[in-house]
Scaffold this active site. Structure first.
Site, PDB file in Angstrom:
ATOM      1  N   LYS A   1       0.744  -1.318   0.101  1.00 27.16           N
ATOM      2  CA  LYS A   1      -0.023   0.112  -0.029  1.00 27.16           C
ATOM      3  C   LYS A   1       0.829   1.342   0.066  1.00 27.16           C
ATOM      4  O   LYS A   1       0.356   2.377  -0.740  1.00 27.16           O
ATOM      5  CB  LYS A   1      -1.021  -0.023   1.385  1.00 27.16           C
ATOM      6  CG  LYS A   1      -1.997  -0.889   1.070  1.00 27.16           C
ATOM      7  CD  LYS A   1      -2.917  -0.454   2.137  1.00 27.16           C
ATOM      8  CE  LYS A   1      -4.350  -1.720   2.077  1.00 27.16           C
ATOM      9  NZ  LYS A   1      -5.234  -1.318   3.101  1.00 27.16           N
TER      10      LYS A   1
ATOM     11  N   ASN B   1      -4.840   2.133  -1.871  1.00 23.45           N
ATOM     12  CA  ASN B   1      -5.583   0.847  -1.869  1.00 23.45           C
ATOM     13  C   ASN B   1      -6.364   0.558  -3.110  1.00 23.45           C
ATOM     14  O   ASN B   1      -6.831  -0.611  -3.517  1.00 23.45           O
ATOM     15  CB  ASN B   1      -6.379   0.576  -0.794  1.00 23.45           C
ATOM     16  CG  ASN B   1      -7.811   1.416  -0.854  1.00 23.45           C
ATOM     17  OD1 ASN B   1      -7.931   2.457  -1.312  1.00 23.45           O
ATOM     18  ND2 ASN B   1      -8.751   0.540  -0.617  1.00 23.45           N
TER      19      ASN B   1
ATOM     20  N   ALA C   1      -1.204   0.474  15.358  1.00 22.51           N
ATOM     21  CA  ALA C   1      -0.172   1.719  14.750  1.00 22.51           C
ATOM     22  C   ALA C   1       0.120   1.188  13.608  1.00 22.51           C
ATOM     23  O   ALA C   1       1.066   1.859  13.157  1.00 22.51           O
ATOM     24  CB  ALA C   1       0.792   2.088  15.649  1.00 22.51           C
TER      25      ALA C   1
ATOM     26  N   ASN D   1      -0.827   1.206  21.563  1.00 19.15           N
ATOM     27  CA  ASN D   1      -0.183  -0.159  20.513  1.00 19.15           C
ATOM     28  C   ASN D   1       1.070  -0.720  21.395  1.00 19.15           C
ATOM     29  O   ASN D   1       1.464  -0.340  22.269  1.00 19.15           O
ATOM     30  CB  ASN D   1       0.534   0.728  19.235  1.00 19.15           C
ATOM     31  CG  ASN D   1       0.986  -0.304  18.376  1.00 19.15           C
ATOM     32  OD1 ASN D   1       0.179  -1.339  17.881  1.00 19.15           O
ATOM     33  ND2 ASN D   1       2.157  -0.444  17.987  1.00 19.15           N
TER      34      ASN D   1
HETATM   35  P1  ATR Z   1      -1.764  -3.578   8.737  1.00 18.05           P
HETATM   36  O1  ATR Z   1      -1.625  -2.918   7.628  1.00 18.05           O
HETATM   37  O2  ATR Z   1      -3.062  -4.624   8.698  1.00 18.05           O
HETATM   38  O3  ATR Z   1      -2.397  -2.494   9.992  1.00 18.05           O
HETATM   39  P2  ATR Z   1       0.606  -4.210  10.067  1.00 18.05           P
HETATM   40  O4  ATR Z   1       0.977  -2.651   9.791  1.00 18.05           O
HETATM   41  O5  ATR Z   1       1.453  -5.049  10.275  1.00 18.05           O
HETATM   42  O6  ATR Z   1      -0.811  -4.496   9.516  1.00 18.05           O
HETATM   43  O7  ATR Z   1      -0.102  -3.668  11.553  1.00 18.05           O
HETATM   44  C1  ATR Z   1      -0.433  -4.757  12.618  1.00 18.05           C
HETATM   45  C2  ATR Z   1      -0.813  -3.980  13.866  1.00 18.05           C
HETATM   46  O8  ATR Z   1      -1.280  -5.049  14.579  1.00 18.05           O
HETATM   47  C3  ATR Z   1       0.244  -3.311  14.663  1.00 18.05           C
HETATM   48  O9  ATR Z   1      -0.192  -2.230  15.419  1.00 18.05           O
HETATM   49  C4  ATR Z   1       0.841  -4.421  15.493  1.00 18.05           C
HETATM   50  O10 ATR Z   1       1.561  -3.896  16.914  1.00 18.05           O
HETATM   51  P3  ATR Z   1       3.023  -3.774  16.786  1.00 18.05           P
HETATM   52  O11 ATR Z   1       3.336  -2.271  16.188  1.00 18.05           O
HETATM   53  O12 ATR Z   1       3.515  -3.888  18.183  1.00 18.05           O
HETATM   54  O13 ATR Z   1       3.678  -4.660  15.729  1.00 18.05           O
HETATM   55  C5  ATR Z   1      -0.487  -5.177  15.907  1.00 18.05           C
HETATM   56  N1  ATR Z   1      -0.122  -6.459  16.459  1.00 18.05           N
HETATM   57  C6  ATR Z   1      -0.052  -7.626  15.701  1.00 18.05           C
HETATM   58  N2  ATR Z   1       0.061  -8.624  16.509  1.00 18.05           N
HETATM   59  C7  ATR Z   1      -0.209  -8.284  17.702  1.00 18.05           C
HETATM   60  C8  ATR Z   1      -0.227  -9.012  18.976  1.00 18.05           C
HETATM   61  N3  ATR Z   1       0.106 -10.358  19.237  1.00 18.05           N
HETATM   62  N4  ATR Z   1      -0.447  -8.158  20.275  1.00 18.05           N
HETATM   63  C9  ATR Z   1      -0.572  -7.003  20.053  1.00 18.05           C
HETATM   64  N5  ATR Z   1      -0.508  -6.191  18.895  1.00 18.05           N
HETATM   65  C10 ATR Z   1      -0.409  -6.775  17.830  1.00 18.05           C
END
Ligand code: ATR
Length: 273
Positions: A66, A87, A127, A150
């Site tokens: 994206k 997107n 985030a 986050n």
């Molecule tokens: P997208 O484009 O779908 O938003 P991404 O950019 O990979 O995907 O973001 C995933 C989000 O889910 C992030 O905020 C991530 O937290 P981190 O910044 O700490 O990585 C959060 N996330 C994913 N798995 C998680 C988990 N098990 N517990 C808490 N937050 C999680």
């Protein structure tokens, strides 16, 4: 001649977009087809070349492209510029114009419920990429303040800056504190992937009450743990599939300049769950 549309990303095999858009094309009798095309991270440039060779009419862009896709655009609309991610791409006389339908797609289900974001306090969990479009949406709607919770603090801080740059007041907190203060927010939005695989909620739902609107971007399963608990406690809930459908409808309308057939697209989408 048949027009070809696509969704690009990786992984792409479980994408619901081909089903939704092909149903809409069929419903309106348009000579168009929509395919899923896997382009791995790092191969976007070659992928775009192949799309040009087949004279792609338009395409959706999903994880992980994206943001990187912005480099390959000839033109873009305001939302795309604001969010810094696209997107939806439309082939306009050989030029690729980028749009971002996530922002208005996110807002649509809120508006359908006649809810106003103006002056509201928002708790945003997550985030990542999806969270940016949501911050931009609340900034556009003149929310009072957005609090970002986050797992990784640095990413929350970055998003707070992004919100501030859009003129939206913002701060950040951790997931535990967020769970203890949910009662303070009109909108609680989950933009993490938590809830997708196992039945867990990204935050404690203990303090969620009937004055909260809880919006989960996770659409599989339809009823996540967060939504299930929030519903029990009297909150208004908004399902992830509603945003998925709304952003798809906006893309469809950009490409075809026709009103997207809501019922046909919704039936197809829900039939896939
Ligand atoms: P997208 O484009 O779908 O938003 P991404 O950019 O990979 O995907 O973001 C995933 C989000 O889910 C992030 O905020 C991530 O937290 P981190 O910044 O700490 O990585 C959060 N996330 C994913 N798995 C998680 C988990 N098990 N517990 C808490 N937050 C999680």
């Amino acid at each position: 001649m048949t027009k070809t549309y696509a969704v690009i990303g990786d992984p792409i095999d479980h994408s619901l977009s081909p089903a939704i858009h092909n149903a809409a094309f069929a419903f309106l009798g348009l000579d168009c087809t929509y395919i899923a095309y896997r382009i791995p991270k790092g191969e976007l440039s070659e992928g775009i070349e192949s799309l040009k060779l087949i004279n792609i009419a338009g395409f959706n862009v999903t994880i992980p492209h994206k943001i990187e896709m912005m480099k390959f655009l000839d033109d873009m609309d305001e939302d795309c510029k604001t969010i810094g991610a696209t997107n939806t791409v439309n082939n306009e006389n050989g030029k690729f114009k980028g749009y971002n339908t996530d922002m208005n797609g996110f807002l649509e289900p809120i508006k359908q419920r006649n809810q106003s974001c103006k002056d509201s306090n928002v708790l945003l969990i997550g985030a990542g990429g999806a969270a940016r479009a949501i911050v931009a949406a609340f900034a556009k709607e003149k929310a009072h303040k957005i609090t970002v919770a986050n797992r990784t603090r640095e990413k929350a801080e970055e998003l707070v800056k992004f919100a501030n740059n859009l003129g939206l007041e913002s701060d950040h907190t951790d997931l535990v504190n967020a769970g203890n203060t949910t009662g303070n927010y009109k909108f609680i939005v989950n933009a993490t992937s938590v809830g997708m695989k196992n039945n867990t909620s990204p935050i404690s739902t203990r303090m969620i009450n009937k004055d909260c609107t809880v919006y989960d971007l996770v659409y599989m399963p339809v009823d996540t743990e967060l939504l299930e608990q929030s519903k029990k406690q009297g909150a208004t809930i908004i399902y992830g599939w509603e945003m998925l459908l709304a952003q798809a409808m906006r893309s469809f309308e950009i490409w075809t300049k026709r009103k997207a057939p809501y019922e046909a697209m919704k039936l197809t989408l829900l039939g896939r769950f």
